[in-house]
Design an enzyme around this catalytic site. Structure first.
Site, PDB file in Angstrom:
ATOM      1  N   ILE A  70      -1.148   7.358 -73.580  1.00 15.17           N
ATOM      2  CA  ILE A  70      -0.740   8.622 -72.951  1.00 15.17           C
ATOM      3  C   ILE A  70      -1.880   9.625 -73.028  1.00 15.17           C
ATOM      4  O   ILE A  70      -2.677   9.608 -73.971  1.00 15.17           O
ATOM      5  CB  ILE A  70       0.555   9.172 -73.620  1.00 15.17           C
ATOM      6  N   CYS A  71      -1.968  10.492 -71.994  1.00 17.13           N
ATOM      7  CA  CYS A  71      -2.905  11.623 -72.028  1.00 17.13           C
ATOM      8  C   CYS A  71      -2.143  12.844 -71.497  1.00 17.13           C
ATOM      9  O   CYS A  71      -0.935  12.949 -71.694  1.00 17.13           O
ATOM     10  CB  CYS A  71      -4.175  11.308 -71.228  1.00 17.13           C
ATOM     11  N   ARG A  72      -2.817  13.750 -70.806  1.00 16.31           N
ATOM     12  CA  ARG A  72      -2.116  14.939 -70.308  1.00 16.31           C
ATOM     13  C   ARG A  72      -1.320  14.624 -69.047  1.00 16.31           C
ATOM     14  O   ARG A  72      -0.155  14.986 -68.927  1.00 16.31           O
ATOM     15  CB  ARG A  72      -3.097  16.081 -70.044  1.00 16.31           C
ATOM     16  N   MET A 127       1.658  13.737 -71.126  1.00 23.59           N
ATOM     17  CA  MET A 127       2.388  14.731 -71.926  1.00 23.59           C
ATOM     18  C   MET A 127       2.983  15.833 -71.051  1.00 23.59           C
ATOM     19  O   MET A 127       3.986  16.431 -71.415  1.00 23.59           O
ATOM     20  CB  MET A 127       1.472  15.335 -73.004  1.00 23.59           C
TER      21      MET A 127
END
Length: 122
Positions: free
Chosen positions: A69-71, A98
């Site tokens: 996961i990242c932004r 996120m």
């Protein structure tokens, strides 16, 4: 570097379900930078920033599936594609990152990182 269109992908709700229900103890791997992690993070996520990913790839557990996961899902897609090319088969990208995790109302933590929080399992 663009990820392939057939990249294994799940949404944040599925990632959360797997964290709660999966028997194989998947690891939510956050590849954002520390300042982003401090701002908002998923409880229990391990942090391995993209900026130090290649140098630290050997620290990743090989006995647990990874949900990256990242932004927004771009950096995590690139990391997922890299890991798949490197021979991992138990890796999925968390689409929407996120940003979407927060928008759908999943639990988050904010502010200073507690001792050990974000550490890779070792």
């Amino acid at each position: 570097m663009h990820p392939p269109n057939d990249l294994p992908t799940i949404d944040p709700l599925e990632a959360d379900r797997r964290l709660r229900e999966a028997q194989d103890e998947p690891l939510l791997l956050d590849v954002r930078e520390m300042n982003e992690f401090v701002a908002v993070r998923a409880p229990g996520a391990a942090l391995l920033p993209t900026s130090s990913f290649i140098a630290r790839i050997g620290e990743l557990p090989t006995d647990r599936p990874l949900m990256v996961i990242c932004r927004t899902g771009s950096r995590s897609a690139a990391v997922t594609a890299y890991l798949l090319r490197a021979g991992r088969s138990d890796v999925v990208n968390v689409a929407g990152g996120m940003d979407l995790w927060e928008r759908v109302g999943l639990p988050t933590r904010r502010g200073p990182v507690e001792p050990g929080e974000g550490a890779l399992p070792g």
